[in-house]
Design a protein around this motif. Structure first.
Motif: not given
Length: 478
Positions: A390-405
């Motif tokens: 799911w976190c792959s969808v958030a890649l590229g959002e400037p204010n979101i960093r992810i745990f695992l994708d």
């Protein structure tokens, strides 16, 4: 029968099989035109492709958009496919990517079916075996890089049926495959196995044996013709015993409860056993040996079932033996009429069914609403996803960093262990999540992890994001 020439009878037997393959591929492709996301891979591949296009370079480490393992070494072996994914996204043409992948899957099935026809199998058995093979490959039949390897694998097997200079076409096949997917590593033992069996055969000739022995060296060297050089085969070897395999479903053992295994893999495995009893190995020793090896590998890692389905087509088709000569139903019609009806009516009809109904098991429930809602909130968000893709969808959002994708491979085993401990709510999971500074979570709607998150103070649940799959939790300051 020579490599390039085929009698008219073989072409006649193959025509209805080709229509069956085209119809099956059209149905599945239609499903992807309606639901283009089989998993989260397309989203990180999009970002990778955009990076390659913009910088004319390939990254070698995870970026700062990952807070759990920023700077971890990364070998993005799907870089070439990712360029096409980025172009498809940027031009709103994911349907075109689905069509291309559908054509590639159809080409793979057509090549192995053609090998079976050239080996002497009858139309009916080949069509039935291809149907089982299509079911077997369905779980991995999606717009993803590994599909690009399927026709190259099938083409390599077709080339190995040949004699003479055409055998050297394995080198460009290996180079192209290596730049599309690291599964090219399997081509090396295949070439070695073929050379060993060819040398053992009483019908080999000195020139053919010499070429095959030289290919045993040339094909491994061809694997080095990528931007990664020696790092690609090292990566492929290390992945075989990587500790993260335990957390990735494609590396898990076969689940015999799966519909695709019951109605795809198992019938093909039974036909392989029948082929052994019928001594098909006497006439097709390489095909039988390769199918047995891939069947065993599939039992331990489900991702190998697709290659098994392609490799077993010849011995499985020949397992039916020499059927009594009967008039082919299609022989009463002109070949052009059969082709016209198939290509203009049957195939488009199956494609329409795929678009209208969707193919079963391919709709990926992405958290699009949750990510959009979180991106609209002020501040920096450290996002943890219960379903890591799911976190792959958030890649590229400037204010979101992810745990695992969905990139999976570059993440250290400690990150995977932490993800498992948190989603399973093992003792100390809250402290573990706090140690990473997680302040946003996407959990399965109605799942166990959601109920555990609801017990935590200072966490607000947001259920109106529009995602039927999941709910969003955001940590409050008080």
């Amino acid at each position: 029968m020579s490599f390039m020439n085929a009698p008219r009878a073989a072409l006649t037997r193959f025509e209805p099989i080709a229509i069956v393959i085209a119809a099956l591929a059209a149905y599945r492709t239609g499903g992807f035109i309606r639901y283009p996301y089989a998993d989260g891979d397309l989203f990180w591949q999009r970002r990778l492709g955009e990076y390659v296009i913009a910088h004319h370079a390939i990254p070698n480490a995870l970026g700062t958009d990952v807070f759990s393992a920023a700077g971890a070494p990364w070998l993005p072996q799907e870089w070439l496919f990712s360029i096409f994914a980025a172009i498809a996204f940027d031009h709103h043409a994911l349907w075109a990517l689905a069509v291309i992948c559908g054509l590639l899957a159809a080409a793979a099935l057509a090549i192995v079916a053609w090998r079976a026809v050239r080996a002497g199998a009858s139309t009916g058995p080949v069509a039935l075996v291809v149907f089982f093979a299509a079911i077997c490959i369905s779980p991995t039949f999606a717009p993803r890089a590994e599909i690009c390897a399927w026709p190259l694998f099938a083409l390599a097997l077709l080339v190995l049926d040949a004699e003479g200079p055409v055998l050297w076409s394995l080198v460009p096949i290996a180079i192209l495959w290596a730049n599309l997917h690291a599964s090219v590593a399997i081509l090396v033992p295949i070439v070695w196995l073929n050379a060993a069996i060819y040398a053992w055969s009483s019908r080999h000739n000195a020139a053919g044996l010499r070429t095959r022995l030289l290919l045993c060296i040339a094909v491994p060297l061809a694997m080095l013709c990528t931007p990664f050089g020696i790092r690609l085969p090292i990566y492929a070897f290390e992945l075989l015993h990587s500790p993260i395999r335990a957390y990735i479903s494609q590396w898990s053992p076969i689940n015999f409860e799966s519909v695709y295994i019951r109605f795809g893999f198992l019938p093909l495995a039974v036909l392989l056993v029948v082929a052994l009893f019928r001594r098909v190995w006497k006439t097709r020793p390489f095909d039988v040996a390769l199918a047995v090896v891939l069947a065993l590998l599939s039992v331990f890692a489900i991702r190998n079932t697709a290659l098994f389905a392609l490799a077993v087509t010849v011995p499985a088709s020949l397992a039916f033996g020499r059927l009594k000569r009967t008039r082919n139903f299609f022989d009463r019609f002109h070949p052009a009429l059969v082709a016209a009806v198939g290509l203009l009516v049957v195939v488009p009809l199956f494609g329409w069914f795929g678009v209208a109904l969707g193919s079963p098991g391919i709709q990926w429930p992405g958290p699009f609403g949750s990510v959009q809602h979180l991106a609209a909130q002020p501040g920096e968000h450290r996002l943890f996803c219960a379903e890591y893709s799911w976190c792959s969808v958030a890649l590229g959002e400037p204010n979101i960093r992810i745990f695992l994708d969905g990139r999976a491979d570059p993440y250290p085993a400690s990150v995977w262990a932490a993800h498992f401990a948190i989603t399973k709510a093992l003792p100390g999971w809250q402290a573990l999540m706090a140690s990473y500074g997680v302040n946003a979570v996407i959990a399965w709607r109605g799942g166990f992890f959601e109920s555990q998150m609801q017990t935590l103070p200072r966490w607000r649940e947001i259920t109106d994001t529009g995602d039927p799959c999941c709910v969003l939790f955001v940590k409050t300051r008080r």
